[in-house]
Structures are given as structure tokens and as C-alpha cells.
Design a protein around this motif. Sequence first.
Motif, mmCIF file in Angstrom:
data_model
loop_
_atom_site.group_PDB
_atom_site.id
_atom_site.type_symbol
_atom_site.label_atom_id
_atom_site.label_comp_id
_atom_site.label_asym_id
_atom_site.label_seq_id
_atom_site.Cartn_x
_atom_site.Cartn_y
_atom_site.Cartn_z
ATOM 1 N N GLY A 42 -21.251 2.701 20.894
ATOM 2 C CA GLY A 42 -19.981 2.052 21.240
ATOM 3 C C GLY A 42 -20.233 0.731 21.953
ATOM 4 O O GLY A 42 -19.576 -0.272 21.674
ATOM 5 N N GLU A 84 -8.468 -0.850 27.165
ATOM 6 C CA GLU A 84 -8.482 0.540 26.683
ATOM 7 C C GLU A 84 -7.117 1.119 27.011
ATOM 8 O O GLU A 84 -6.606 0.891 28.096
ATOM 9 C CB GLU A 84 -9.520 1.382 27.458
ATOM 10 C CG GLU A 84 -10.946 1.043 27.176
ATOM 11 C CD GLU A 84 -11.896 1.687 28.193
ATOM 12 O OE1 GLU A 84 -11.506 2.626 28.916
ATOM 13 O OE2 GLU A 84 -13.044 1.207 28.272
ATOM 14 N N LYS A 135 -17.841 9.935 20.756
ATOM 15 C CA LYS A 135 -16.837 10.799 21.369
ATOM 16 C C LYS A 135 -16.124 11.610 20.275
ATOM 17 O O LYS A 135 -16.754 12.363 19.576
ATOM 18 C CB LYS A 135 -15.871 9.953 22.208
ATOM 19 C CG LYS A 135 -16.581 8.942 23.123
ATOM 20 C CD LYS A 135 -17.416 9.585 24.219
ATOM 21 C CE LYS A 135 -18.375 8.608 24.895
ATOM 22 N NZ LYS A 135 -17.814 7.355 25.373
HETATM 23 C C1 LIG Z 1 -18.409 6.100 25.756
HETATM 24 C C2 LIG Z 1 -17.520 4.927 25.719
HETATM 25 C C3 LIG Z 1 -17.985 3.662 25.330
HETATM 26 C C4 LIG Z 1 -19.425 3.392 25.008
HETATM 27 O O1 LIG Z 1 -19.853 4.122 23.917
HETATM 28 P P1 LIG Z 1 -21.379 4.553 23.677
HETATM 29 O O2 LIG Z 1 -21.341 5.163 22.335
HETATM 30 O O3 LIG Z 1 -21.768 5.476 24.781
HETATM 31 O O4 LIG Z 1 -22.184 3.285 23.722
HETATM 32 C C5 LIG Z 1 -17.075 2.620 25.257
HETATM 33 N N1 LIG Z 1 -15.779 2.806 25.573
HETATM 34 C C6 LIG Z 1 -15.309 3.992 25.979
HETATM 35 C C7 LIG Z 1 -13.876 4.133 26.305
HETATM 36 C C8 LIG Z 1 -16.151 5.087 26.067
HETATM 37 O O5 LIG Z 1 -15.672 6.264 26.485
#
Ligand SMILES: *Cc1c(COP(=O)(O)O)cnc(C)c1O
Length: 415
Positions: free
Chosen positions: A94, A162, A216
Amino acid sequence: MSDSDRLIGLPPDLGTATLAVRAGQTRGPEGEHNDPIFATSSFVFASAEQAADRFAEREQGNVYSRFTNPTVRAFEQRLAAMEGAAYGIATASGMGAILSLCMATLKSGDHVVAADSLFGSTLTLFSNLLARYGIETTFVPATETTAWQDAMCDRTRLLFVESPTNPMSSVADIQALADIAHAGDALLAVDNCFLTPVLQRPLALGADVVVHSATKYLDGQGRCVGGALVTDRKELRDAVFGFLRTGGPSLSPFNAWIFLNGLETLALRMQAHSASGHAVATWLEQRPEVRRVHYCGLKSHPQHALAQRQQQGFGGLVSFEIDGGQAQSFAFINACRWLSITANFGDAKTTITHPATTTHGRLSPEQRARAGIGDGLLRVSVGLEDLADIIEELSRGLAAASAVAIDVPQRVATA
Ligand SMILES: *Cc1c(COP(=O)(O)O)cnc(C)c1O
């Protein structure tokens, strides 16, 4: 035969659950039903001329898996179809998606407006890393639309939010932020991790680009790390692809295959996470030991009406405040017999975390106070187990927390 020749055609106007199962699939000469994994770093060419044409981009097609890979492409196309976007680009994580977006759209001297309640590494990326390269970020509360407007300047190129936020479940007005961005010739990026395209489609609300941590809910079973970005803007897609091809945070085909299979059950899972999340939040709100529940699906939530308007559900993350502080919160967590004690979320397994000492532990006490993250705040990512069992665990937690004497009155009593 190019990859698009083998793409299985679909009629228009299919629903999100259908796209989640079928979009982006190709079929090879073996007639395989499920997507294969193209475990290959490079690709061969029919002739020296074709190799030259592929490298010069005169001909479309695979060259090297840092650039494109058929399994990765299937995941990109499936997620893009679900978000209602023309283009998807998968990344190694992410954070890789967010970094790629920034590298593709920003240069030294540019300005960003971002929510002050972002994922910890995203905050660090903007406040530390990009700042070192002359990109300045102004942080504003996600819900205060006028603060976003006031933070804009002629150097602003990107707005980043977000919604709902973690762990407070505040809801930003995506359409209003898109209007502010576009009036200032900037892009609005929405991190859609918490709701996924099943429960929220930010592009339809005016956002220019959506980023995901596939780690996630898209995976949904906590198996691997990955990310993605989707957009309708060809020039943005080309700029991000250009960075990815050169900078290299590309997704592995193995992980893309896991996510492809994860997407097939996403619609069902998000409905289940949402239904149980809503039930847990409603149950907690009625308990006398609970001071406050943060869940945008509750009528008591300050942006409930906005959430109802721009979301198709409220998701599986529930935060709540109990009486007391860290000792009571830790007693709560330690009394749970099988809830997973981890800061991760979006898993089939229900997880519980104490944000003040984990995800938000690196903030100063003042920053935490401003964000509303007290020592009595707990966050649950409601999983797919039986609702009655999850509630039983939370009951045990509440009982254990109540059994721990609260510090301050005790000292007053013995003084
Ligand atoms: C986990 C997360 C990220 C980062 O993602 P990774 O796959 O761990 O690099 C970015 N934004 C949100 C809202 C997250 O929960």
C-alpha cells in the motif's frame, strides 16, 4: 497473441460482486478455469524486430515483470473494474502505491494538503520523507472542509484523505474535497482501504485516484502485502506506470494471484464484516461500561448522514472508549481468549488493538489528545467468526476492565 486477445469478454453493466469474480480474467490454451500464476521474470520475443518494438513501446506486450506481468495485470484490471476505473496499477505494498502516486505527480516546490488522521506511515511519508525533497504538506482535520479550502495555495498539486478515518471513524466529504482540488488545479487521492470498492467508490464522488493497501480486506486473510492504485486519468496512469517501471515497487505475481482470489469473495466478506461491525457497535453503545463508540454506522455518529450518502455500508472497524486508562485497556485485551492482539485489520480473524501504545504510540501525548486517541480507547476489526462468540469475548474484556480499580479516585480515597 497479446494478452488482451485472451481476455474473457464480459457484457457491460455487471454488478461489483460479478466483476469481483470475473473481471480481468484471461484464458490460455489449456482452458484453465482459475487464473494461472505467471511465475516468470522475463518474456521472450518472436524475433529481434519484435524485441526492439516491445522495448521502444511501438508494440504492446510483456517485456519484464517489473513492467508488466499477466497475473498482476489480471488483478489490476479486476480491481479497476470494481472501482469503476479505466486503469489499475498494482504495487508491492500500500505504501508503494502512495509513494508511486507522489513520485508521479509531485516535484520539488509543490504543496500537498493531507488529512491529519492518516495511516502512520503515510503521515511519515508526507511529513518527513517528501519534506526532504522540497515537497511541503499542510495537515488538516479530515472532516473540516473549510480547513482544506484555507490550506490551498497556488503550489498545491495533491489532496490526500482516508475516509472513514482510523481509529475514530470520521467521515470526510469526498465530493466537496474533489471540488476544492479541481478548483485549484490539484488532484484528490482517496485511500479506500477501510471500505473497499464494495462499500465506497470514490471516483464516482469526484476523486481522481484511489489507493489501496491490498494487504487488508482485498486479501482478507492476512496472507501477503501488496497495494494498488486506480484512476480514469490516462496521463496519471502513464506517469505512475513510468515511475513503477523505473523505480521498481512492482507487485509479485504470486501475491497478485492471492489478491485475485481474495477479490472473488470480497463482496460477501464486506457485507459480513459490515453487518457484524454494526452489531458490535450497537451492542457496545448500550453497555454502561462504554463511554463512547466511534462507528459511522451509528445514528449518534456526527457524520452518520454523510456516511449514509457516500457509502454503501459502514465496514468492520469499531473503536470505543472504556472508563479508565491503559491499565483497564490492557486488562480488557488480556482477558480475551482468542481475539488476535494485533494492529492489523481487514482479516477474517477479529483483531483487537490499543491504538495509544501501538499504531499511534509514536505521536506525542498532545498529538494523540488532538486526535482523540486516549488511553481508554480500543479498536476492534470485526472478523468473520460467529457474532455471538465475538460479543462473548468483548463481554469478558469489559468485565476484566471494570475489575481494575481506576487510579485517580483510588489515590483520592487514600489521601
Ligand atoms: C495498511 C495501510 C496502508 C499501507 O499499506 P501496506 O500494504 O502496509 O504498505 C495505507 N493506508 C492504510 C489506510 C492502511 O491501513
